[in-house]
Design a protein around this motif. Structure first.
Motif, PDB file in Angstrom:
ATOM      1  N   SER A 367       0.836  -1.207   0.000  1.00  0.00           N
ATOM      2  CA  SER A 367       0.000   0.000   0.000  1.00  0.00           C
ATOM      3  C   SER A 367       0.866   1.251   0.000  1.00  0.00           C
ATOM      4  O   SER A 367       0.363   2.346  -0.270  1.00  0.00           O
ATOM      5  N   SER A 368       2.147   1.103   0.274  1.00  0.00           N
ATOM      6  CA  SER A 368       3.048   2.253   0.326  1.00  0.00           C
ATOM      7  C   SER A 368       3.657   2.578  -1.036  1.00  0.00           C
ATOM      8  O   SER A 368       3.924   3.735  -1.354  1.00  0.00           O
ATOM      9  N   TYR A 369       3.894   1.522  -1.847  1.00  0.00           N
ATOM     10  CA  TYR A 369       4.550   1.713  -3.144  1.00  0.00           C
ATOM     11  C   TYR A 369       3.746   0.985  -4.219  1.00  0.00           C
ATOM     12  O   TYR A 369       3.539  -0.233  -4.127  1.00  0.00           O
ATOM     13  N   LYS A 370       3.317   1.707  -5.216  1.00  0.00           N
ATOM     14  CA  LYS A 370       2.405   1.145  -6.211  1.00  0.00           C
ATOM     15  C   LYS A 370       3.071   0.122  -7.126  1.00  0.00           C
ATOM     16  O   LYS A 370       2.368  -0.624  -7.821  1.00  0.00           O
ATOM     17  N   ASN A 371       4.402   0.071  -7.133  1.00  0.00           N
ATOM     18  CA  ASN A 371       5.077  -0.901  -7.998  1.00  0.00           C
ATOM     19  C   ASN A 371       5.789  -2.005  -7.222  1.00  0.00           C
ATOM     20  O   ASN A 371       6.711  -2.642  -7.723  1.00  0.00           O
ATOM     21  N   LEU A 372       5.347  -2.263  -5.987  1.00  0.00           N
ATOM     22  CA  LEU A 372       5.975  -3.277  -5.139  1.00  0.00           C
ATOM     23  C   LEU A 372       5.009  -4.419  -4.830  1.00  0.00           C
ATOM     24  O   LEU A 372       3.870  -4.191  -4.421  1.00  0.00           O
ATOM     25  N   LEU A 373       5.507  -5.658  -5.045  1.00  0.00           N
ATOM     26  CA  LEU A 373       4.756  -6.861  -4.705  1.00  0.00           C
ATOM     27  C   LEU A 373       5.587  -7.724  -3.754  1.00  0.00           C
ATOM     28  O   LEU A 373       6.816  -7.772  -3.862  1.00  0.00           O
ATOM     29  N   PHE A 374       4.906  -8.413  -2.853  1.00  0.00           N
ATOM     30  CA  PHE A 374       5.573  -9.301  -1.900  1.00  0.00           C
ATOM     31  C   PHE A 374       5.240 -10.755  -2.232  1.00  0.00           C
ATOM     32  O   PHE A 374       4.090 -11.076  -2.580  1.00  0.00           O
ATOM     33  N   ALA A 375       6.237 -11.628  -2.102  1.00  0.00           N
ATOM     34  CA  ALA A 375       6.034 -13.068  -2.312  1.00  0.00           C
ATOM     35  C   ALA A 375       7.053 -13.812  -1.460  1.00  0.00           C
ATOM     36  O   ALA A 375       8.119 -14.209  -1.926  1.00  0.00           O
ATOM     37  N   THR A 376       6.722 -14.019  -0.197  1.00  0.00           N
ATOM     38  CA  THR A 376       7.686 -14.617   0.732  1.00  0.00           C
ATOM     39  C   THR A 376       6.936 -15.209   1.929  1.00  0.00           C
ATOM     40  O   THR A 376       5.722 -15.130   2.013  1.00  0.00           O
ATOM     41  N   GLY A 377       7.686 -15.813   2.853  1.00  0.00           N
ATOM     42  CA  GLY A 377       7.083 -16.309   4.086  1.00  0.00           C
ATOM     43  C   GLY A 377       6.397 -17.652   3.960  1.00  0.00           C
ATOM     44  O   GLY A 377       5.470 -17.960   4.710  1.00  0.00           O
ATOM     45  N   HIS A 378       6.858 -18.512   3.049  1.00  0.00           N
ATOM     46  CA  HIS A 378       6.174 -19.774   2.781  1.00  0.00           C
ATOM     47  C   HIS A 378       6.572 -20.909   3.719  1.00  0.00           C
ATOM     48  O   HIS A 378       6.047 -22.026   3.595  1.00  0.00           O
ATOM     49  N   ALA A 379       7.504 -20.662   4.626  1.00  0.00           N
ATOM     50  CA  ALA A 379       7.929 -21.670   5.606  1.00  0.00           C
ATOM     51  C   ALA A 379       8.308 -22.980   4.921  1.00  0.00           C
ATOM     52  O   ALA A 379       9.107 -22.979   3.996  1.00  0.00           O
ATOM     53  N   MET A 380       7.708 -24.099   5.343  1.00  0.00           N
ATOM     54  CA  MET A 380       8.104 -25.417   4.854  1.00  0.00           C
ATOM     55  C   MET A 380       7.426 -25.807   3.551  1.00  0.00           C
ATOM     56  O   MET A 380       7.674 -26.907   3.032  1.00  0.00           O
ATOM     57  N   VAL A 381       6.569 -24.956   3.005  1.00  0.00           N
ATOM     58  CA  VAL A 381       5.843 -25.323   1.781  1.00  0.00           C
ATOM     59  C   VAL A 381       6.198 -24.402   0.616  1.00  0.00           C
ATOM     60  O   VAL A 381       5.403 -24.187  -0.290  1.00  0.00           O
ATOM     61  N   GLY A 382       7.417 -23.869   0.632  1.00  0.00           N
ATOM     62  CA  GLY A 382       7.844 -23.000  -0.455  1.00  0.00           C
ATOM     63  C   GLY A 382       7.855 -23.703  -1.794  1.00  0.00           C
ATOM     64  O   GLY A 382       7.367 -23.169  -2.797  1.00  0.00           O
ATOM     65  N   MET A 383       8.409 -24.920  -1.852  1.00  0.00           N
ATOM     66  CA  MET A 383       8.411 -25.659  -3.108  1.00  0.00           C
ATOM     67  C   MET A 383       6.997 -26.027  -3.515  1.00  0.00           C
ATOM     68  O   MET A 383       6.602 -25.900  -4.674  1.00  0.00           O
ATOM     69  N   SER A 384       6.207 -26.482  -2.561  1.00  0.00           N
ATOM     70  CA  SER A 384       4.830 -26.874  -2.853  1.00  0.00           C
ATOM     71  C   SER A 384       4.025 -25.720  -3.439  1.00  0.00           C
ATOM     72  O   SER A 384       3.284 -25.892  -4.408  1.00  0.00           O
ATOM     73  N   LEU A 385       4.176 -24.534  -2.879  1.00  0.00           N
ATOM     74  CA  LEU A 385       3.363 -23.378  -3.294  1.00  0.00           C
ATOM     75  C   LEU A 385       4.087 -22.480  -4.292  1.00  0.00           C
ATOM     76  O   LEU A 385       3.532 -21.470  -4.720  1.00  0.00           O
ATOM     77  N   GLY A 386       5.312 -22.841  -4.670  1.00  0.00           N
ATOM     78  CA  GLY A 386       6.121 -21.957  -5.494  1.00  0.00           C
ATOM     79  C   GLY A 386       5.517 -21.634  -6.839  1.00  0.00           C
ATOM     80  O   GLY A 386       5.442 -20.462  -7.248  1.00  0.00           O
ATOM     81  N   ALA A 387       5.083 -22.652  -7.578  1.00  0.00           N
ATOM     82  CA  ALA A 387       4.543 -22.417  -8.916  1.00  0.00           C
ATOM     83  C   ALA A 387       3.269 -21.578  -8.854  1.00  0.00           C
ATOM     84  O   ALA A 387       3.078 -20.657  -9.655  1.00  0.00           O
ATOM     85  N   GLY A 388       2.396 -21.882  -7.898  1.00  0.00           N
ATOM     86  CA  GLY A 388       1.154 -21.115  -7.769  1.00  0.00           C
ATOM     87  C   GLY A 388       1.409 -19.681  -7.367  1.00  0.00           C
ATOM     88  O   GLY A 388       0.739 -18.763  -7.849  1.00  0.00           O
ATOM     89  N   THR A 389       2.394 -19.472  -6.485  1.00  0.00           N
ATOM     90  CA  THR A 389       2.724 -18.106  -6.073  1.00  0.00           C
ATOM     91  C   THR A 389       3.236 -17.306  -7.268  1.00  0.00           C
ATOM     92  O   THR A 389       2.873 -16.137  -7.453  1.00  0.00           O
ATOM     93  N   GLY A 390       4.081 -17.917  -8.092  1.00  0.00           N
ATOM     94  CA  GLY A 390       4.567 -17.227  -9.283  1.00  0.00           C
ATOM     95  C   GLY A 390       3.440 -16.825 -10.211  1.00  0.00           C
ATOM     96  O   GLY A 390       3.438 -15.715 -10.773  1.00  0.00           O
ATOM     97  N   GLN A 391       2.466 -17.706 -10.377  1.00  0.00           N
ATOM     98  CA  GLN A 391       1.301 -17.391 -11.210  1.00  0.00           C
ATOM     99  C   GLN A 391       0.521 -16.209 -10.639  1.00  0.00           C
ATOM    100  O   GLN A 391       0.125 -15.294 -11.368  1.00  0.00           O
ATOM    101  N   LEU A 392       0.321 -16.206  -9.324  1.00  0.00           N
ATOM    102  CA  LEU A 392      -0.420 -15.121  -8.671  1.00  0.00           C
ATOM    103  C   LEU A 392       0.316 -13.794  -8.797  1.00  0.00           C
ATOM    104  O   LEU A 392      -0.303 -12.745  -9.042  1.00  0.00           O
TER     105      LEU A 392
END
Length: 415
Positions: A367-392
Motif C-alpha cells: 500500500s506504500s509503493y504502487k510498484n511493489l509486490l511481496f512473495a515470501t514467508g512460505h515456511a516449509m511449503v515453499g516448493m509446494s506453493l512456489g509455482a502457484g505463487t509465481g502465477q499469482l
C-alpha cells in the motif's frame, strides 16, 4: 515493462517464469549464486494436504518441551532479539483453533492452484521435474497420533481432498521391499512430489535461455523512492531501474521490507536434509513420520531424501549436526532395516525457511509503493506453493484478477 525480482528461490524463479512468458523483461537479483538456496534441499512435496499452518496451539506446548533437546524436531534458540520477540508474540497470538481453521481453505486453494501450475510446466520444453503423483503417507506409531490422523482425515475430506486411513497391513502391502514399524498411515492421495534440484536447475537454465537476466552474488542494500514509487534498487554491485519490484528474498525479506515501510514478522527456520544417491533403501511413496516429524521422499528414480527439523536461530549460526542425528534416529525407528549414513557435514544440506508469524505466506501488493509486490514467508511449503505463487504474482503485476482470494495472505496484515 521491466520487473526486478529480489530472490532466486523457487518463488522468485516461478514469478520470473510467468512474468517472462507474459512479455516482461525480467532481472533476478540474488545474494548468493542461486545454486544451493532453501529451494534445493526440501522434501519436494507438492501437497494440498498441508492445510494446517505452522502456528498451531499444540506446537507452542510441544516447543517448550523440546526447548532443551538438541535433537528435537522443533527448537527456538533463546536470544535477545527484538525481531524474534516480535515474531514469537504474534506466533503465539496466531496459534488458536479459530485461526488454524480459517487458514485451511486458503492453504488448500493455493496448494491446488500450485499443483495445477506444476502440471502445466510439464508441457514446457526444457523444464524437468521428475514429477510423480503417488500421494503422501503420514505414518503413526502411537494411539495418540492415530486419533489425530482420524481427525485430520475427516478435515481433509470435508475440504474435498482425497485421503484414506490405512492399517499397518495395507501400508506394508504398498511398501513390500521395506519392513515398517508403524500402526498405520493416513494416505493423502491428493499429493504429489518432485525432485527440487532438477526443477531449480532446469528452470534457471530455461529462464536464462529465454532472456531472463541473473545478477548473482549481489546483495540488495537499499531503494530509491519517490512519490509512492520505488525508482531504483541498489545492490553491492549496481543500481537498477524497474517498473515492478517483487520481493521474494525468503528469510532475508524482513530486513528489506523494513526499508519499504512494511512490517513482515518473520524468522528463518533452519531445516536439514540428507540425500542418498543409488540408495539401497527402497520406498514407493513419500512419507511423513508423525511422531518423529521427519519427511522421506523417493526421488528421481533411485534417490531418497530424509529431511526435517525446525530450528529457529540466527541466520549466521553454524549448523548443528545433532539435528541431523535426530532425523536419522527417527527414520531408524520407523524403518528398522534401513541402511543410514552418519551425520557428517559433508553429506548434510541445510537452509533457512522463511516463517511468517501465522504460518501463512505474504503474497500481495504494497500500500506504500504502487510498484511493489511481496512473495515470501512460505515456511516449509515453499516448493509446494512456489509455482502457484509465481502465477499469482504475474496476475497481480499484469493487473489481472488473481486466481484466488489473496486477502488471507495480505503482506501488511500485521502492520
Amino acid at each position: 515493462m521491466k520487473a526486478i525480482i529480489i530472490g532466486g528461490g523457487i518463488v522468485g524463479l516461478s514469478s520470473a517464469l510467468y512474468l517472462r512468458r507474459s512479455g516482461w523483461e525480467v532481472t533476478v537479483i540474488d545474494r548468493n549464486d542461486l545454486s544451493d538456496n532453501c529451494s534445493y534441499g526440501n522434501a519436494g512435496y507438492v501437497c494440498p494436504s498441508h492445510f494446517v499452518p505452522l502456528a498451531t496451539p499444540g506446537i507452542i506446548k510441544q516447543g517448550f518441551k523440546w526447548m532443551w533437546n538438541s535433537k528435537s524436531p522443533f527448537y527456538v534458540q533463546p536470544r535477545l532479539s527484538k525481531s524474534l520477540i516480535d515474531w514469537g508474540l504474534l506466533f503465539m497470538k496466531s496459534a488458536t483453533p479459530e485461526k488454524v481453521k480459517a487458514a485451511a481453505i486458503p492453504l488448500r486453494d493455493i496448494g491446488l492452484l500450485s499443483q495445477q501450475a506444476y502440471l502445466s510446466w510439464q508441457s514446457i520444453p526444457g523444464i524437468e521435474m521428475a514429477y510423480e503423483h503417488k500421494g503422501l503417507m503420514e505414518y503413526f506409531q502411537t494411539p495418540e497420533k492415530e486419533e489425530h490422523a482420524h481427525h485430520f482425515c475427516e478435515d481433509a475430506l470435508k475440504l474435498g481432498l482425497e485421503a484414506e486411513l490405512l492399517s499397518y497391513e495395507q501400508v506394508q502391502a504398498l511398501e513390500p521391499q521395506t519392513r515398517l514399524n508403524i500402526k498405520g498411515a493416513l494416505w493423502f492421495k491428493c499429493d504429489a512430489h518432485l525432485y527440487p534440484n532438477k526443477v531449480m536447475i532446469s528452470l534457471r537454465q530455461y529462464l536464462f535461455a529465454n532472456g531472463v537476466v541473473f545478477r548473482s552474488n549481489e546483495e540488495v542494500t537499499g531503494f530509491d523512492k519517490k512519490a509512492g514509487t520505488i525508482t531504483h534498487v541498489r545492490t553491492t554491485k549496481g543500481v537498477y531501474e524497474s517498473d515492478k519490484i517483487i520481493l521474494a528474498a525468503g528469510s532475508w525479506s524482513r530486513e528489506l521490507a523494513a526499508q519499504l515501510n512494511t512490517r513482515l514478522p518473520m524468522v528463518g527456520g533452519r531445516g536439514y536434509s540428507v540425500t542418498l544417491e543409488d540408495s539401497p533403501n527402497k520406498l514407493n511413496h513419500p512419507a511423513v513420520l508423525m511422531e518423529g516429524r521427519v519427511a522421506l521422499t523417493p526421488m528421481d528414480g533411485n534417490k531418497i531424501r530424509f529431511g526435517g527439523t525446525m530450528e529457529i536461530t540466527s541466520l549466521n549460526k553454524p549448523p548443528r549436526l545433532s539435528r541431523v542425528e535426530g532425523i536419522l534416529n527417527a527414520v531408524q525407528r520407523y524403518f528398522p532395516d534401513f541402511q543410514l549414513p552418519r551425520a557428517e557435514e559433508a553429506n548434510v544440506w541445510y537452509g533457512f525457511r522463511p516463517c511468517s508469524a501465522d504460518g501463512l505466506p505474504y503474497i500481495g501488493r504494497s500500500s506504500s509503493y504502487k510498484n511493489l509486490l511481496f512473495a515470501t514467508g512460505h515456511a516449509m511449503v515453499g516448493m509446494s506453493l512456489g509455482a502457484g505463487t509465481g502465477q499469482l504474482i504475474s496476475e497481480l503485476a499484469n493487473e489481472e484478477k488473481p486466481s484466488m482470494d489473496l486477502r488471507p495472505f495480505d503482506p501488511e496484515r500485521f502492520n
